[in-house]
Design a protein around this motif. Structure first.
Motif, PDB file in Angstrom:
ATOM      1  N   THR A   1       0.859  -1.184   0.000  1.00  0.00           N
ATOM      2  CA  THR A   1       0.000   0.000   0.000  1.00  0.00           C
ATOM      3  C   THR A   1       0.892   1.229   0.000  1.00  0.00           C
ATOM      4  OG1 THR A   1      -1.687  -1.177   1.283  1.00  0.00           O
ATOM      5  CG2 THR A   1      -1.839   1.229   1.195  1.00  0.00           C
ATOM      6  N   ASP A   2       0.637   2.170  -0.913  1.00  0.00           N
ATOM      7  CA  ASP A   2       1.493   3.354  -0.967  1.00  0.00           C
ATOM      8  C   ASP A   2       0.997   4.426  -0.005  1.00  0.00           C
ATOM      9  OD1 ASP A   2      -0.587   4.813  -2.152  1.00  0.00           O
ATOM     10  OD2 ASP A   2       0.220   4.639  -4.180  1.00  0.00           O
ATOM     11  N   LYS A   3       1.715   5.535   0.050  1.00  0.00           N
ATOM     12  CA  LYS A   3       1.436   6.588   1.031  1.00  0.00           C
ATOM     13  C   LYS A   3       0.075   7.235   0.823  1.00  0.00           C
ATOM     14  CE  LYS A   3       3.727  10.339  -1.552  1.00  0.00           C
ATOM     15  NZ  LYS A   3       3.739   9.602  -2.827  1.00  0.00           N
ATOM     16  N   ASP A   4      -0.493   7.094  -0.383  1.00  0.00           N
ATOM     17  CA  ASP A   4      -1.811   7.656  -0.666  1.00  0.00           C
ATOM     18  C   ASP A   4      -2.936   6.650  -0.464  1.00  0.00           C
ATOM     19  OD1 ASP A   4      -0.759  10.173  -1.407  1.00  0.00           O
ATOM     20  OD2 ASP A   4      -0.259   9.399  -3.398  1.00  0.00           O
ATOM     21  N   GLY A   5      -2.589   5.467   0.034  1.00  0.00           N
ATOM     22  CA  GLY A   5      -3.599   4.452   0.295  1.00  0.00           C
ATOM     23  C   GLY A   5      -3.914   3.553  -0.885  1.00  0.00           C
ATOM     24  N   LYS A   6      -3.218   3.717  -2.004  1.00  0.00           N
ATOM     25  CA  LYS A   6      -3.445   2.857  -3.161  1.00  0.00           C
ATOM     26  C   LYS A   6      -2.806   1.488  -2.912  1.00  0.00           C
ATOM     27  CE  LYS A   6      -3.590   6.707  -6.431  1.00  0.00           C
ATOM     28  NZ  LYS A   6      -2.959   7.344  -7.616  1.00  0.00           N
ATOM     29  N   LYS A   7      -3.530   0.437  -3.310  1.00  0.00           N
ATOM     30  CA  LYS A   7      -3.077  -0.917  -3.026  1.00  0.00           C
ATOM     31  C   LYS A   7      -2.632  -1.628  -4.299  1.00  0.00           C
ATOM     32  CE  LYS A   7      -5.977  -1.469   1.086  1.00  0.00           C
ATOM     33  NZ  LYS A   7      -6.993  -2.303   1.777  1.00  0.00           N
ATOM     34  N   TYR A   8      -1.622  -2.489  -4.115  1.00  0.00           N
ATOM     35  CA  TYR A   8      -1.050  -3.251  -5.225  1.00  0.00           C
ATOM     36  C   TYR A   8      -0.926  -4.707  -4.783  1.00  0.00           C
ATOM     37  CZ  TYR A   8       0.277   1.538  -6.330  1.00  0.00           C
ATOM     38  OH  TYR A   8       0.254   2.888  -6.558  1.00  0.00           O
ATOM     39  N   GLU A   9      -1.393  -5.626  -5.631  1.00  0.00           N
ATOM     40  CA  GLU A   9      -1.364  -7.045  -5.279  1.00  0.00           C
ATOM     41  C   GLU A   9      -0.895  -7.877  -6.463  1.00  0.00           C
ATOM     42  OE1 GLU A   9      -4.863  -8.669  -3.369  1.00  0.00           O
ATOM     43  OE2 GLU A   9      -5.539  -6.645  -2.851  1.00  0.00           O
ATOM     44  N   LEU A  10      -0.135  -8.917  -6.154  1.00  0.00           N
ATOM     45  CA  LEU A  10       0.321  -9.866  -7.168  1.00  0.00           C
ATOM     46  C   LEU A  10       0.244 -11.279  -6.610  1.00  0.00           C
ATOM     47  CD1 LEU A  10       1.868 -10.783  -9.795  1.00  0.00           C
ATOM     48  CD2 LEU A  10       3.973 -10.443  -8.466  1.00  0.00           C
ATOM     49  N   GLN A  11      -0.314 -12.187  -7.399  1.00  0.00           N
ATOM     50  CA  GLN A  11      -0.240 -13.614  -7.108  1.00  0.00           C
ATOM     51  C   GLN A  11       0.177 -14.303  -8.395  1.00  0.00           C
ATOM     52  OE1 GLN A  11      -0.610 -15.247  -4.057  1.00  0.00           O
ATOM     53  NE2 GLN A  11       0.301 -16.918  -5.253  1.00  0.00           N
ATOM     54  N   PHE A  12       1.394 -14.832  -8.395  1.00  0.00           N
ATOM     55  CA  PHE A  12       1.966 -15.453  -9.588  1.00  0.00           C
ATOM     56  C   PHE A  12       2.214 -16.929  -9.324  1.00  0.00           C
ATOM     57  CE2 PHE A  12       5.875 -17.007 -11.578  1.00  0.00           C
ATOM     58  CZ  PHE A  12       5.607 -16.818 -12.926  1.00  0.00           C
ATOM     59  N   GLU A  13       1.825 -17.778 -10.289  1.00  0.00           N
ATOM     60  CA  GLU A  13       2.095 -19.211 -10.206  1.00  0.00           C
ATOM     61  C   GLU A  13       2.967 -19.622 -11.382  1.00  0.00           C
ATOM     62  OE1 GLU A  13      -1.352 -18.304 -10.034  1.00  0.00           O
ATOM     63  OE2 GLU A  13      -1.259 -18.240  -7.839  1.00  0.00           O
ATOM     64  N   SER A  14       4.026 -20.343 -11.092  1.00  0.00           N
ATOM     65  CA  SER A  14       4.939 -20.806 -12.134  1.00  0.00           C
ATOM     66  C   SER A  14       4.300 -21.914 -12.957  1.00  0.00           C
ATOM     67  CB  SER A  14       6.234 -21.314 -11.499  1.00  0.00           C
ATOM     68  OG  SER A  14       7.044 -21.976 -12.451  1.00  0.00           O
ATOM     69  N   ASP A  15       4.750 -22.037 -14.206  1.00  0.00           N
ATOM     70  CA  ASP A  15       4.293 -23.145 -15.044  1.00  0.00           C
ATOM     71  C   ASP A  15       5.184 -24.375 -14.886  1.00  0.00           C
ATOM     72  OD1 ASP A  15       6.606 -22.475 -16.371  1.00  0.00           O
ATOM     73  OD2 ASP A  15       5.627 -21.820 -18.222  1.00  0.00           O
ATOM     74  N   GLY A  16       6.125 -24.304 -13.946  1.00  0.00           N
ATOM     75  CA  GLY A  16       7.003 -25.437 -13.675  1.00  0.00           C
ATOM     76  C   GLY A  16       8.331 -25.392 -14.397  1.00  0.00           C
ATOM     77  N   SER A  17       8.493 -24.443 -15.310  1.00  0.00           N
ATOM     78  CA  SER A  17       9.758 -24.339 -16.039  1.00  0.00           C
ATOM     79  C   SER A  17      10.836 -23.725 -15.144  1.00  0.00           C
ATOM     80  CB  SER A  17       9.586 -23.463 -17.284  1.00  0.00           C
ATOM     81  OG  SER A  17       8.595 -23.990 -18.140  1.00  0.00           O
ATOM     82  N   PRO A  18      12.104 -24.094 -15.345  1.00  0.00           N
ATOM     83  CA  PRO A  18      13.186 -23.479 -14.559  1.00  0.00           C
ATOM     84  C   PRO A  18      13.266 -21.980 -14.827  1.00  0.00           C
ATOM     85  CG  PRO A  18      13.956 -25.457 -15.696  1.00  0.00           C
ATOM     86  CD  PRO A  18      12.605 -25.138 -16.263  1.00  0.00           C
ATOM     87  N   MET A  19      13.666 -21.225 -13.812  1.00  0.00           N
ATOM     88  CA  MET A  19      13.917 -19.804 -14.008  1.00  0.00           C
ATOM     89  C   MET A  19      15.175 -19.617 -14.851  1.00  0.00           C
ATOM     90  SD  MET A  19      13.231 -17.875 -10.377  1.00  0.00           S
ATOM     91  CE  MET A  19      14.259 -18.948  -9.368  1.00  0.00           C
ATOM     92  N   THR A  20      15.215 -18.524 -15.595  1.00  0.00           N
ATOM     93  CA  THR A  20      16.453 -18.095 -16.230  1.00  0.00           C
ATOM     94  C   THR A  20      17.128 -17.125 -15.273  1.00  0.00           C
ATOM     95  OG1 THR A  20      15.578 -18.329 -18.471  1.00  0.00           O
ATOM     96  CG2 THR A  20      17.475 -16.884 -18.181  1.00  0.00           C
ATOM     97  N   VAL A  21      18.275 -17.510 -14.719  1.00  0.00           N
ATOM     98  CA  VAL A  21      18.974 -16.695 -13.728  1.00  0.00           C
ATOM     99  C   VAL A  21      20.308 -16.253 -14.304  1.00  0.00           C
ATOM    100  CG1 VAL A  21      19.923 -16.602 -11.391  1.00  0.00           C
ATOM    101  CG2 VAL A  21      17.892 -17.988 -11.857  1.00  0.00           C
ATOM    102  N   ARG A  22      20.563 -14.946 -14.254  1.00  0.00           N
ATOM    103  CA  ARG A  22      21.836 -14.420 -14.744  1.00  0.00           C
ATOM    104  C   ARG A  22      22.458 -13.513 -13.698  1.00  0.00           C
ATOM    105  NH1 ARG A  22      22.245 -11.835 -20.504  1.00  0.00           N
ATOM    106  NH2 ARG A  22      24.430 -12.073 -19.935  1.00  0.00           N
TER     107      ARG A  22
END
Length: 250
Positions: free
Chosen positions: A171-192
Motif C-alpha cells: 500500500t502506498d502513502k496515498d492508500g493505493k493498493k497493489y497485489e500480485l499472485q503469480f504461479e509458475s508453469d514449472g519451467s526453470p527460471m532463467t537466472v543471470r
C-alpha cells in the motif's frame, strides 16, 4: 538520489551494456540476496543518464492469477526479479495493458530474508510505477517511486533456479493498493548474474548484435508492440543460456 531504472525496458539495455554473464551459483547468489546496503531509489525528477547497477536478474514463466494496481485488475505479460549491487531488490511485472505498452510496476525493497531454503521474503518500501506518460531518459520512460509498505514472498530457490509462486501486497502513502499472485508453469527460471567489465568495443558490438538479432526475430514472428519487451527479454535470456559463461572480462 541515484537513478536506478530496474524495469523490463532497462533489462534490455543492461544486457546490451558491457558486462560479463556468469551462471548462477547457489552460495554466491544467496550472499548477494542477503546483502543489505543503503537504498537505491529512482526519483522521478532526475533526468541524467546513469549506468544500470543490476548484478543479477531472474526471469520466470507462468501466470498471474491476481494482479491489482490501485484497484484495477490486469493480466501480466512477464514477471522478473532484479537485484542491484547496492542491495535493493525488485519483483517487476509487465502489465498486459492494451492502452499502454510501457505499463510496468515493481515491488521494491532493500531488506530481504531467507529463513527457509525455499522461502524468500522481501520487505517492500517503494512501488516503482512506469507508463508511457512518464518522462524519458535515453528514450525510455523513467518510473516514479512511491513510498509504500508491504511484503513479497517467493516460494522457490534462486540457487536451484526453481520457483513455485510469488505473492506481493503493498500500500502506498496515498492508500493505493497493489497485489500480485503469480504461479509458475514449472519451467526453470532463467537466472543471470552480471559482472560489470571494461567497456571494450568488441563487447559493445556483440551485445548490440544480440539485441538486433532478437528485434529481427520479433519482426519475423510478427510480435505485437505490446508484447515486444517481454519477447526480447526471453530471446536475450535464451541466447545467453546457450553460451559458455565467463567470470573474467575478455
Amino acid at each position: 538520489m541515484h537513478l536506478c531504472r530496474q524495469t523490463f525496458a532497462v533489462a534490455i539495455i543492461l544486457l546490451a551494456t558491457p558486462s560479463v554473464a556468469a551462471p548462477h551459483h547457489g552460495g554466491r547468489i544467496l550472499r548477494q540476496l542477503e546483502t543489505s546496503a543503503p537504498p537505491v531509489i529512482l526519483v522521478s525528477n532526475e533526468t541524467k543518464s546513469q549506468e544500470p547497477d543490476i548484478d543479477m536478474f531472474a526471469y520466470m514463466t507462468g501466470k498471474c492469477s491476481t494482479l491489482k494496481v490501485a484497484g484495477r485488475d490486469f493480466a501480466c505479460r512477464a514477471v522478473a526479479y532484479f537485484h542491484s549491487q547496492q542491495g535493493r531488490a525488485n519483483f517487476t511485472i509487465a502489465l498486459d495493458d492494451p492502452t499502454d505498452n510501457s505499463h510496468i510496476i515493481s515491488f521494491s525493497g532493500e531488506n530481504a530474508r531467507r529463513e527457509q531454503d525455499d522461502l524468500y521474503e522481501l520487505s517492500v518500501d517503494h512501488m516503482l510505477l512506469n507508463s508511457k506518460d512518464r518522462p524519458k531518459v535515453d528514450g525510455l520512460p523513467v518510473p516514479s517511486a512511491e513510498l509504500s509498505a508491504g511484503t513479497c514472498k517467493q516460494i522457490g530457490s534462486f540457487a536451484a533456479a526453481r520457483v513455485s509462486s510469488i505473492s506481493c501486497s503493498a500500500t502506498d502513502k496515498d492508500g493505493k493498493k497493489y497485489e500480485l499472485q503469480f504461479e509458475s508453469d514449472g519451467s526453470p527460471m532463467t537466472v543471470r548474474t552480471i559482472k560489470q567489465g571494461p567497456p571494450t568495443e568488441r563487447k559493445r558490438r556483440a551485445r548490440l548484435n544480440e539485441r538486433l538479432e532478437c528485434r529481427n526475430k520479433a519482426d519475423v514472428a510478427k510480435i505485437l508492440p505490446r508484447d515486444l519487451t517481454a519477447y526480447i527479454i526471453r530471446c536475450l535470456a535464451e541466447d545467453s543460456s546457450q553460451k559458455p559463461a565467463t567470470d573474467e572480462p575478455q
